[in-house]
Write a protein that holds these residues in place. Structure first.
Motif, PDB file in Angstrom:
ATOM      1  N   VAL A 256       0.830  -1.198   0.000  1.00  0.00           N
ATOM      2  CA  VAL A 256       0.000   0.000   0.000  1.00  0.00           C
ATOM      3  C   VAL A 256       0.873   1.259   0.000  1.00  0.00           C
ATOM      4  O   VAL A 256       2.026   1.234   0.440  1.00  0.00           O
ATOM      5  CB  VAL A 256      -0.950  -0.022   1.228  1.00  0.00           C
ATOM      6  N   LYS A 257       0.310   2.359  -0.481  1.00  0.00           N
ATOM      7  CA  LYS A 257       1.043   3.621  -0.497  1.00  0.00           C
ATOM      8  C   LYS A 257       1.406   4.046   0.924  1.00  0.00           C
ATOM      9  O   LYS A 257       0.701   3.745   1.888  1.00  0.00           O
ATOM     10  CB  LYS A 257       0.214   4.721  -1.179  1.00  0.00           C
ATOM     11  N   ASN A 258       2.502   4.788   1.030  1.00  0.00           N
ATOM     12  CA  ASN A 258       3.076   5.087   2.347  1.00  0.00           C
ATOM     13  C   ASN A 258       2.441   6.317   3.001  1.00  0.00           C
ATOM     14  O   ASN A 258       3.059   7.369   3.123  1.00  0.00           O
ATOM     15  CB  ASN A 258       4.589   5.258   2.240  1.00  0.00           C
ATOM     16  N   THR A 259       1.194   6.150   3.421  1.00  0.00           N
ATOM     17  CA  THR A 259       0.550   7.157   4.263  1.00  0.00           C
ATOM     18  C   THR A 259       0.120   6.458   5.544  1.00  0.00           C
ATOM     19  O   THR A 259      -0.142   5.245   5.539  1.00  0.00           O
ATOM     20  CB  THR A 259      -0.680   7.792   3.593  1.00  0.00           C
ATOM     21  N   VAL A 261      -2.705   6.587   7.215  1.00  0.00           N
ATOM     22  CA  VAL A 261      -4.056   6.033   7.125  1.00  0.00           C
ATOM     23  C   VAL A 261      -4.056   4.719   6.351  1.00  0.00           C
ATOM     24  O   VAL A 261      -4.660   3.719   6.779  1.00  0.00           O
ATOM     25  CB  VAL A 261      -5.022   7.049   6.478  1.00  0.00           C
ATOM     26  N   LEU A 262      -3.379   4.680   5.211  1.00  0.00           N
ATOM     27  CA  LEU A 262      -3.380   3.463   4.399  1.00  0.00           C
ATOM     28  C   LEU A 262      -2.586   2.337   5.054  1.00  0.00           C
ATOM     29  O   LEU A 262      -2.984   1.168   4.977  1.00  0.00           O
ATOM     30  CB  LEU A 262      -2.836   3.765   3.000  1.00  0.00           C
ATOM     31  N   LYS A 263      -1.471   2.669   5.691  1.00  0.00           N
ATOM     32  CA  LYS A 263      -0.703   1.627   6.385  1.00  0.00           C
ATOM     33  C   LYS A 263      -1.537   1.015   7.510  1.00  0.00           C
ATOM     34  O   LYS A 263      -1.546  -0.212   7.710  1.00  0.00           O
ATOM     35  CB  LYS A 263       0.598   2.201   6.934  1.00  0.00           C
ATOM     36  N   LEU A 264      -2.245   1.853   8.263  1.00  0.00           N
ATOM     37  CA  LEU A 264      -3.093   1.347   9.339  1.00  0.00           C
ATOM     38  C   LEU A 264      -4.243   0.511   8.782  1.00  0.00           C
ATOM     39  O   LEU A 264      -4.561  -0.558   9.315  1.00  0.00           O
ATOM     40  CB  LEU A 264      -3.637   2.510  10.162  1.00  0.00           C
ATOM     41  N   ALA A 265      -4.870   0.986   7.725  1.00  0.00           N
ATOM     42  CA  ALA A 265      -5.977   0.238   7.126  1.00  0.00           C
ATOM     43  C   ALA A 265      -5.504  -1.121   6.620  1.00  0.00           C
ATOM     44  O   ALA A 265      -6.186  -2.132   6.797  1.00  0.00           O
ATOM     45  CB  ALA A 265      -6.606   1.054   5.997  1.00  0.00           C
ATOM     46  N   ALA A 266      -4.329  -1.151   5.999  1.00  0.00           N
ATOM     47  CA  ALA A 266      -3.784  -2.421   5.512  1.00  0.00           C
ATOM     48  C   ALA A 266      -3.460  -3.355   6.669  1.00  0.00           C
ATOM     49  O   ALA A 266      -3.704  -4.573   6.606  1.00  0.00           O
ATOM     50  CB  ALA A 266      -2.540  -2.168   4.669  1.00  0.00           C
ATOM     51  N   PHE A 267      -2.903  -2.803   7.747  1.00  0.00           N
ATOM     52  CA  PHE A 267      -2.547  -3.638   8.894  1.00  0.00           C
ATOM     53  C   PHE A 267      -3.788  -4.251   9.548  1.00  0.00           C
ATOM     54  O   PHE A 267      -3.799  -5.429   9.922  1.00  0.00           O
ATOM     55  CB  PHE A 267      -1.774  -2.827   9.937  1.00  0.00           C
ATOM     56  N   PHE A 268      -4.857  -3.479   9.676  1.00  0.00           N
ATOM     57  CA  PHE A 268      -6.030  -3.926  10.429  1.00  0.00           C
ATOM     58  C   PHE A 268      -7.124  -4.550   9.565  1.00  0.00           C
ATOM     59  O   PHE A 268      -8.102  -5.068  10.110  1.00  0.00           O
ATOM     60  CB  PHE A 268      -6.643  -2.735  11.188  1.00  0.00           C
ATOM     61  N   HIS A 269      -7.001  -4.517   8.228  1.00  0.00           N
ATOM     62  CA  HIS A 269      -8.169  -4.819   7.397  1.00  0.00           C
ATOM     63  C   HIS A 269      -8.714  -6.237   7.582  1.00  0.00           C
ATOM     64  O   HIS A 269      -9.910  -6.471   7.411  1.00  0.00           O
ATOM     65  CB  HIS A 269      -7.872  -4.531   5.918  1.00  0.00           C
ATOM     66  N   ASP A 270      -7.856  -7.189   7.954  1.00  0.00           N
ATOM     67  CA  ASP A 270      -8.322  -8.570   8.124  1.00  0.00           C
ATOM     68  C   ASP A 270      -8.191  -9.067   9.562  1.00  0.00           C
ATOM     69  O   ASP A 270      -8.215 -10.276   9.801  1.00  0.00           O
ATOM     70  CB  ASP A 270      -7.546  -9.505   7.195  1.00  0.00           C
ATOM     71  N   ILE A 271      -8.076  -8.161  10.513  1.00  0.00           N
ATOM     72  CA  ILE A 271      -7.881  -8.588  11.901  1.00  0.00           C
ATOM     73  C   ILE A 271      -9.111  -9.328  12.438  1.00  0.00           C
ATOM     74  O   ILE A 271      -9.028 -10.066  13.432  1.00  0.00           O
ATOM     75  CB  ILE A 271      -7.512  -7.383  12.791  1.00  0.00           C
ATOM     76  N   GLY A 272     -10.242  -9.197  11.765  1.00  0.00           N
ATOM     77  CA  GLY A 272     -11.456  -9.911  12.158  1.00  0.00           C
ATOM     78  C   GLY A 272     -11.594 -11.288  11.537  1.00  0.00           C
ATOM     79  O   GLY A 272     -12.535 -12.023  11.856  1.00  0.00           O
ATOM     80  N   LYS A 273     -10.672 -11.674  10.665  1.00  0.00           N
ATOM     81  CA  LYS A 273     -10.794 -12.976  10.003  1.00  0.00           C
ATOM     82  C   LYS A 273     -10.749 -14.155  10.974  1.00  0.00           C
ATOM     83  O   LYS A 273     -11.550 -15.090  10.848  1.00  0.00           O
ATOM     84  CB  LYS A 273      -9.718 -13.119   8.924  1.00  0.00           C
ATOM     85  N   ILE A 349      -9.611   2.464  -3.079  1.00  0.00           N
ATOM     86  CA  ILE A 349      -9.031   1.854  -4.277  1.00  0.00           C
ATOM     87  C   ILE A 349      -7.590   1.431  -4.009  1.00  0.00           C
ATOM     88  O   ILE A 349      -7.173   0.322  -4.382  1.00  0.00           O
ATOM     89  CB  ILE A 349      -9.118   2.831  -5.474  1.00  0.00           C
ATOM     90  N   GLU A 350      -6.814   2.293  -3.350  1.00  0.00           N
ATOM     91  CA  GLU A 350      -5.422   1.951  -3.034  1.00  0.00           C
ATOM     92  C   GLU A 350      -5.360   0.751  -2.090  1.00  0.00           C
ATOM     93  O   GLU A 350      -4.495  -0.131  -2.246  1.00  0.00           O
ATOM     94  CB  GLU A 350      -4.718   3.151  -2.398  1.00  0.00           C
ATOM     95  N   LEU A 351      -6.259   0.708  -1.104  1.00  0.00           N
ATOM     96  CA  LEU A 351      -6.281  -0.432  -0.186  1.00  0.00           C
ATOM     97  C   LEU A 351      -6.627  -1.720  -0.934  1.00  0.00           C
ATOM     98  O   LEU A 351      -6.025  -2.778  -0.678  1.00  0.00           O
ATOM     99  CB  LEU A 351      -7.297  -0.173   0.935  1.00  0.00           C
ATOM    100  N   GLU A 352      -7.575  -1.637  -1.867  1.00  0.00           N
ATOM    101  CA  GLU A 352      -7.969  -2.825  -2.617  1.00  0.00           C
ATOM    102  C   GLU A 352      -6.840  -3.328  -3.522  1.00  0.00           C
ATOM    103  O   GLU A 352      -6.649  -4.540  -3.671  1.00  0.00           O
ATOM    104  CB  GLU A 352      -9.224  -2.537  -3.434  1.00  0.00           C
TER     105      GLU A 352
END
Length: 451
Positions: A256-259, A261-273, A349-352
């Motif tokens: 993911v792009k180096n911001t 918000v995006l780094k956090l979203a990428a880190f947490f996006h599947d923590i509920g799996k 879109i960047e997260l996807e």
């Protein structure tokens, strides 16, 4: 040779003119030796706090931490921290020294610092002062504590987070004894405030070596974010995924792009799996509505770590929506622009992109192509100024008032109903058509017995 900014040279000169030693110290020396531009220039000096105040009586001075010997001097509209050489006392709370003793020894001051690469000082005439081998550790790309690693971490447990953060930022390895002491003292992190941990965690995620460090020191992450541990070795048992949930997450963080918000979203996006996994009759893993659970857990974690509201809200919105399958469809583009706004949709879109690129490579090509096509459709919708929000609609609340609709919530309901039809392509964004549809809605509403 390190080139000092003119204000720094001037500050050192003022101290020396009064008979005091002064050196630049810490991160600015480290970064300069690595040919990186320092963010800040810190100065240490043999002058006591009252002597510093006398030296800089003609300048604005902020008594940043006078008790610990630190003043901030403003010169050329820039702040410079200047600190008296000191020896730290015991750290009974594991965060800050109970007391400090001022000293005339630069080496004694350097001995209290965390890592060898941060325990160097420089003076244009005296050159580099490096009693603990920091320059050698820079050459060998090593993070190593000054003196005994266990003592350094017991003094201030935040140094555990700083060690892994520097490893990520600088692409360095943590020296063996330092690494072992770090592992053995993870419970000390409980003494550290959430705000301080959050700052280091964010910097770690944005470092170029974050993926490697998160993999190697996942036990550190499990201590500050226990919810992450369930991801570590979870086999997704699904042909679309080539990695465990944790390894997939690390790949997403790296893609993911180096911001922040995006780094956090990428880190947490599947923590509920882990909490939403089921196994189908075919033996495959399924994660129905894991986005919702990921959003809930992320909300709790980010509140615990004291993230600001804007960051927390944006990250959780991205996680909530990251299961959307993009299609090259203008209606979907308008719908999501209406729901999220342009900025958040761009982030989604960047997260996807990162999420899909971190799945089984056999299946990613088509899915990446769909995301690219959708992104182009979004561009076209915006370029054509297609309507996706009330402010773009050709009919406004004042027009409904002129039709005799009284001020109140009905105006909002009618406008939103019209907007939905425009976004879905069932009604053109033209005033005549919108007016006709609005009148029909109002008439229908008035004909109802309970209207």
């Amino acid at each position: 040779m390190i080139k000092l900014p003119q204000p720094v040279t001037r500050l050192i000169g003022i101290l020396e003119a009064s008979g005091h030693e002064a050196f630049v110290v810490g991160g600015c020396v480290r970064d300069s030796l690595m040919d990186r531009k320092p963010n800040d220039w810190d100065i240490c000096t043999s002058a006591r706090p009252e002597e510093m105040k006398a030296c800089f009586s003609d300048f604005p001075v902020i008594e940043t931490g006078l008790k610990h010997g630190t003043l901030t001097v403003l010169m050329d509209h820039r702040p410079f921290e200047i600190t008296t050489y000191r020896i730290d006392g015991d750290y009974s709370d594991g965060r800050r020294p109970d007391q400090v003793t001022f000293t005339s020894s630069l080496q004694a001051d350097l001995a209290r610092r965390d890592f060898t690469i941060n325990a160097m000082a420089y003076h244009p005439a005296a050159g580099l002062v490096d009693p603990f081998g920091g320059q050698n550790d820079l050459r060998h790309r090593i993070i190593q504590c000054v003196g005994t690693a266990a003592e350094r971490f017991e003094e201030d447990a935040l140094r555990i987070m700083r060690a892994v953060r520097f490893a990520s930022q600088l692409e360095f390895a943590i020296e063996e004894k330092t690494s072992a002491a770090l592992d053995a003292r993870l419970p000390l992190l409980d003494r550290v405030s959430p705000e301080r941990i959050r700052i280091e965690f964010d910097k770690l995620l944005r470092g170029p070596d974050a993926m490697k460090v998160l993999a190697q020191y996942r036990q550190v992450i499990a201590h500050i974010i226990p919810e992450a541990e369930a991801m570590f070795d979870l086999d997704q048992r699904n042909p679309y995924h080539a990695y465990t949930v944790w390894d997939h997450t690390l790949h997403a963080v790296s893609h993911v792009k180096n911001t922040t918000v995006l780094k956090l979203a990428a880190f947490f996006h599947d923590i509920g799996k882990p909490g939403s996994m089921t196994i189908g009759e075919d033996g495959r893993g399924h994660f129905y509505k894991h986005e919702r659970l990921s959003e809930e857990l992320t909300e709790q974690i980010m509140r615990r770590l004291k993230y600001d509201n804007a960051t927390r809200i944006t990250v959780t919105i991205l996680i909530h929506n990251h299961g959307i399958v993009f299609r090259p469809d203008p209606r979907q583009a308008r719908r999501l622009l209406s729901k999220l706004g342009e900025e958040r949709l761009r982030l989604l879109i960047e997260l996807e992109y990162a999420d899909v690129k971190s799945q089984n490579p056999i299946y990613t090509e088509e899915r990446v192509a769909n995301i690219q096509a959708f992104s182009q459709i979004v561009d076209q919708v915006l370029e054509a100024e297609q309507c996706f929000s009330l402010r773009h609609m050709k009919l406004q609340g004042k027009d409904l008032l002129s039709m005799g609709l009284p001020q109140g919530p009905k105006i909002g309901r009618v406008l939103n109903a019209l907007l939905e039809q425009v976004v879905e392509g069932r009604l053109p964004n033209e005033k005549k058509a919108l007016t006709h549809a609005a009148k029909a809605m109002i008439a229908s509403d008035r004909s109802r017995p309970d209207s």
